[in-house]
Design a protein around this motif. Structure first.
Motif, short mmCIF file in Angstrom:
data_model
loop_
_atom_site.label_atom_id
_atom_site.label_comp_id
_atom_site.label_asym_id
_atom_site.label_seq_id
_atom_site.Cartn_x
_atom_site.Cartn_y
_atom_site.Cartn_z
N LEU A 31 0.83 -1.21 0.00
CA LEU A 31 0.00 0.00 0.00
C LEU A 31 0.87 1.26 0.00
O LEU A 31 0.62 2.20 -0.76
CB LEU A 31 -0.93 -0.01 1.22
N VAL A 32 1.89 1.27 0.85
CA VAL A 32 2.77 2.43 0.94
C VAL A 32 3.54 2.63 -0.37
O VAL A 32 3.68 3.76 -0.87
CB VAL A 32 3.75 2.28 2.12
N ARG A 33 4.03 1.54 -0.95
CA ARG A 33 4.76 1.65 -2.21
C ARG A 33 3.87 2.20 -3.33
O ARG A 33 4.28 3.07 -4.10
CB ARG A 33 5.31 0.29 -2.62
N ALA A 34 2.65 1.69 -3.40
CA ALA A 34 1.73 2.17 -4.43
C ALA A 34 1.39 3.64 -4.19
O ALA A 34 1.30 4.44 -5.14
CB ALA A 34 0.46 1.32 -4.44
N ASP A 35 1.22 4.02 -2.94
CA ASP A 35 0.90 5.41 -2.63
C ASP A 35 2.06 6.33 -3.00
O ASP A 35 1.84 7.40 -3.59
CB ASP A 35 0.60 5.54 -1.13
N PHE A 36 3.28 5.92 -2.69
CA PHE A 36 4.42 6.78 -3.01
C PHE A 36 4.63 6.87 -4.52
O PHE A 36 5.04 7.91 -5.03
CB PHE A 36 5.69 6.27 -2.33
N ARG A 37 4.34 5.78 -5.23
CA ARG A 37 4.43 5.83 -6.69
C ARG A 37 3.44 6.87 -7.23
O ARG A 37 3.75 7.63 -8.14
CB ARG A 37 4.14 4.46 -7.28
N GLY A 38 2.26 6.92 -6.62
CA GLY A 38 1.28 7.93 -7.03
C GLY A 38 1.76 9.34 -6.75
O GLY A 38 1.57 10.24 -7.57
N VAL A 39 2.41 9.53 -5.61
CA VAL A 39 2.96 10.86 -5.27
C VAL A 39 4.03 11.27 -6.28
O VAL A 39 4.02 12.38 -6.81
CB VAL A 39 3.55 10.86 -3.84
N SER A 40 4.97 10.37 -6.55
CA SER A 40 6.11 10.72 -7.41
C SER A 40 5.71 10.89 -8.87
O SER A 40 6.37 11.62 -9.61
CB SER A 40 7.21 9.65 -7.29
N GLU A 41 4.61 10.25 -9.29
CA GLU A 41 4.17 10.35 -10.69
C GLU A 41 3.17 11.46 -10.91
O GLU A 41 2.85 11.78 -12.06
CB GLU A 41 3.59 9.01 -11.15
N THR A 42 2.66 12.07 -9.85
CA THR A 42 1.76 13.21 -9.98
C THR A 42 2.55 14.43 -10.42
O THR A 42 3.59 14.73 -9.83
CB THR A 42 1.06 13.51 -8.64
N PRO A 43 2.12 15.15 -11.48
CA PRO A 43 2.85 16.36 -11.88
C PRO A 43 3.00 17.33 -10.71
O PRO A 43 2.02 17.72 -10.08
CB PRO A 43 1.95 16.95 -12.98
#
Length: 386
Positions: A8-20
């Motif tokens: 869950l944390v990895r997926a969430d951080f991926r979302g943070v880093s890929e958000t413009p």
């Protein structure tokens, strides 16, 4: 952490880093919460903090990627804390930093912040802050050394070789990188890899390419003069060759990224017995291979070393600044093509120790090419910061 919480944390951080603009928003919130807890901490950091989002996000990503190998993640965090001593950051500050990071994540998500995210990220922030506090407490060495520029040579219009004499020996290992601060840009630290191994006399050499729009590299290439005083902080990074493994070595470097590989090769040449090494050194144009003659000559007296120059283009363009011809030019053959494609055209190299050094994009592209060719990812080493 259990596997579900970590995923869950990895997926969430991926979302943070890929958000413009996501990394910038997160790190801005982090420093806002940190300085609100203790405003005096702001004085420890440089006025321009443009590089901080990229570095912090890269560091967090490395930790998340390596949590199954906790010792590797912990070594990285402890080393990062030792590096922060150059700013004046102390062990007690990391508890505040952990709380600030959790608060920043909550701010970033707003009403999308859930109990599961809070619990998962709480575990991560505790791990990060505790490991960094340990690293800061354990290192009692001086946070940085003074060094005097004794040589500055423009090899290309945008590339300089700088030699310095430190006030004392700097205890780095070949393959590591060090933070440096130059007088033209006070309080701005940048990471450079020494291009020669450490010695008891404090002699050190850096290869620096001017980055368009950069703050520090243009000052080093254009404005550095003999007599300038630099600060050099404690070493970081874990690139090294394991001589006890019995495995041969593959080194892949491009541009000035060859520096940590070059330092290791020079150190190996001072020993009698070494594993077999293939060193692929790449550039876009032949002129980018500014140090290939030195490496080729090193290979002539060390039969365990094979140097393979690789260029994306066969010839320099007409506008490219021409380096003086070397007596050894023409005595070795350059291969033409993408560096990763050329390396993998020889196979998967799965029996080797592998190091990649260069720009982040080059490292990522070459790593993907190796894995597609069948190279086990765990034998590929590259430093996450630098």
């Amino acid at each position: 952490m259990d596997a579900r919480s970590l995923a869950l944390v990895r997926a969430d951080f991926r979302g943070v880093s890929e958000t413009p603009g996501g990394p910038e928003r997160l790190i801005s919130a982090f420093y806002g919460h940190l300085f609100a807890q203790n405003p005096a901490l702001r004085e420890l950091f440089p006025p321009a903090m443009d590089m901080m989002p990229k570095r912090l996000v890269t560091a967090l990503q490395y930790v998340l990627d390596n949590l199954e190998d906790f010792e590797r993640a912990q070594r990285f965090l402890e080393q990062l804390a030792r590096d922060h001593r150059k700013y004046g950051v102390e062990a007690d500050h990391y508890d505040m930093a952990g709380r600030a990071l959790l608060a920043a994540l909550r701010t970033f998500h707003g009403n999308r912040w859930t109990r599961e995210l809070h619990e998962g990220w709480s575990d991560i922030t505790i791990l990060v802050s505790a490991s960094m506090a340990i690293g800061a407490n354990e290192d009692k060495s001086q946070p940085f050394w003074g060094a005097t520029v004794v040589g500055h040579r423009r090899v290309l219009d945008d590339l300089a070789i700088v030699r310095l004499q430190a006030d004392g020996p700097i205890p780095f290992k070949a393959g590591q990188y060090v933070p440096i601060q130059v007088p033209q840009r006070p309080n701005m630290w940048r990471y450079l890899s020494p291009a020669i191994p450490a010695n008891p006399y404090g002699e050190i050499e850096f290869h620096v390419r001017r980055i368009s729009g950069g703050w520090v590299s243009p000052a080093i290439v254009n404005d550095t003069k003999v007599g300038d005083r630099w600060k050099i902080a404690g070493p970081l990074g874990g690139l090294h060759i394991d001589r006890e493994s019995g495995r041969d070595v593959l080194l892949i470097g491009s541009g000035t990224g060859i520096a940590p590989l070059r330092a290791q090769l020079i150190e190996m040449s001072q020993r009698g017995i070494n594993p077999r090494v293939h060193f692929f050194t790449g550039g876009r144009f032949p002129g980018d291979l500014y140090d290939v003659d030195n490496m080729w000559q090193l290979s002539q007296s060390n039969p365990w070393l094979t140097v393979v120059p690789v260029c994306e283009e066969r010839d320099d363009p007409w506008w490219y600044p021409q380096a003086p011809a070397s007596p050894s030019t023409g005595m070795y053959r350059r291969l033409v093509g993408n560096l990763g494609a050329v390396v993998t055209s020889f196979g998967a190299w799965s029996d080797r120790q592998i190091q990649i050094a260069g720009s982040p994009r080059m490292i990522a592209d070459t790593r993907r090419a190796l894995i597609r060719a069948g190279t086990p990812s765990e034998i590929i080493a590259a430093d996450p910061v630098g």
